[in-house]
Design a protein around this motif. Structure first.
Motif, short mmCIF file in Angstrom:
data_model
loop_
_atom_site.label_atom_id
_atom_site.label_comp_id
_atom_site.label_asym_id
_atom_site.label_seq_id
_atom_site.Cartn_x
_atom_site.Cartn_y
_atom_site.Cartn_z
N PRO A 58 92.02 64.30 47.13
CA PRO A 58 90.99 63.76 48.02
C PRO A 58 91.16 62.26 48.24
CG PRO A 58 90.01 65.07 46.25
CD PRO A 58 91.47 64.89 45.92
N ALA A 81 93.65 65.49 59.09
CA ALA A 81 92.21 65.67 58.89
C ALA A 81 91.96 66.81 57.90
CB ALA A 81 91.53 65.98 60.22
N MET A 82 90.96 66.61 57.05
CA MET A 82 90.58 67.64 56.08
C MET A 82 89.94 68.83 56.81
SD MET A 82 87.74 67.61 53.09
CE MET A 82 86.71 69.04 53.39
N ASP A 130 94.78 69.60 54.47
CA ASP A 130 94.87 68.65 55.57
C ASP A 130 95.67 69.27 56.72
OD1 ASP A 130 96.23 66.47 57.11
OD2 ASP A 130 95.35 65.14 55.60
N GLN A 145 89.06 72.73 51.22
CA GLN A 145 89.45 72.33 49.88
C GLN A 145 89.69 73.56 49.03
OE1 GLN A 145 86.33 69.70 48.58
NE2 GLN A 145 84.97 71.36 48.02
N ARG A 165 88.78 58.91 53.24
CA ARG A 165 88.64 59.38 54.62
C ARG A 165 88.13 60.81 54.73
NH1 ARG A 165 94.16 61.78 56.59
NH2 ARG A 165 95.31 61.88 54.63
N ASP A 166 88.08 61.55 53.61
CA ASP A 166 87.62 62.93 53.60
C ASP A 166 86.11 63.06 53.43
OD1 ASP A 166 90.34 63.80 53.66
OD2 ASP A 166 90.44 63.55 51.48
N ILE A 213 92.80 68.97 48.65
CA ILE A 213 92.27 68.87 50.00
C ILE A 213 93.29 69.52 50.91
CG2 ILE A 213 91.76 67.27 51.90
CD1 ILE A 213 89.56 67.40 49.74
N ALA A 246 83.97 64.92 56.10
CA ALA A 246 84.33 66.35 56.18
C ALA A 246 83.82 67.11 54.95
CB ALA A 246 85.84 66.52 56.33
N VAL A 247 83.84 66.48 53.78
CA VAL A 247 83.31 67.12 52.57
C VAL A 247 81.82 67.37 52.74
CG1 VAL A 247 82.78 66.74 50.12
CG2 VAL A 247 85.07 66.26 50.97
#
Length: 178
Positions: free
Chosen positions: A24, A76-77, A72, A80, A27-28, A70, A31-32
């Motif tokens: 991780p 971008a994520m 990707d 997970q 920047r995630d 993560i 999205a998380v």
């Protein structure tokens, strides 16, 4: 990595045909939060978490969590994959390595989960040869059950927990001899 044993963490990013499995990063965060607040994602996990609670609780910079990949896609994520030593939310899984997967709804139906989980399991098989991995999912979660079968998990049992029937399976990189 104590959760899975003598495995160096983090591994180098794992690249598949379309995806990268990595640690991780800051920047995630958005999205998380989107993932954990999603009603679709939370449908078989006790429901979505309140977005305002997630905004307060999710750190700006993620902490290192051995075993958390993560997923990707193009920087971008999209999901997970936790692959960690289970602490016993199900007695059947206690002490075993357990695979989980959470993907943003817009990534569903494109084979990303199968591709990413297969790569994580390949990594695991190389890191801890011969060790089994377990997976539990609600039987009502048909997509998750299909993915488990596609990945090679074999049903061990079904049981009642959290007010729903659960499916429990095992996977091993070792092929049993006939």
């Amino acid at each position: 990595m104590t959760e899975l044993g003598p495995v160096a963490w983090p591994p180098a990013p794992i690249r598949t045909e379309r995806l990268v499995l990595r640690e991780p990063e800051a920047r995630d965060r958005a999205a998380v939060i989107e993932l954990l607040a999603s009603p679709e994602v939370g449908a078989y996990l006790g429901g979505p978490r309140p977005r305002d609670e997630l905004e307060r609780a999710t750190p700006e910079a993620p902490s290192r969590r051995p075993g958390l990949f993560i997923v990707d896609l193009d920087g971008a994520m999209i999901g997970q994959i936790p692959l960690t030593r289970e602490t016993g939310h199900f007695r059947q899984a206690a002490g075993k390595a357990e695979l989980g997967y959470l993907f943003l709804p817009q990534a569903w139906g494109r084979g990303y989960a199968a591709e990413a989980c297969a790569a994580a399991l390949d990594w695991f098989a190389d890191a801890l040869p011969g060790e089994t991995v377990v997976l539990a999912t609600q039987t009502a979660n048909v997509r998750s059950m299909r993915l488990a079968a596609k990945l090679g998990f074999i049903e061990v049992e079904r049981f009642e927990a959290y007010g729903a029937e659960q499916w429990f399976g095992m996977w091993s990189s070792v092929t049993p001899s006939d």
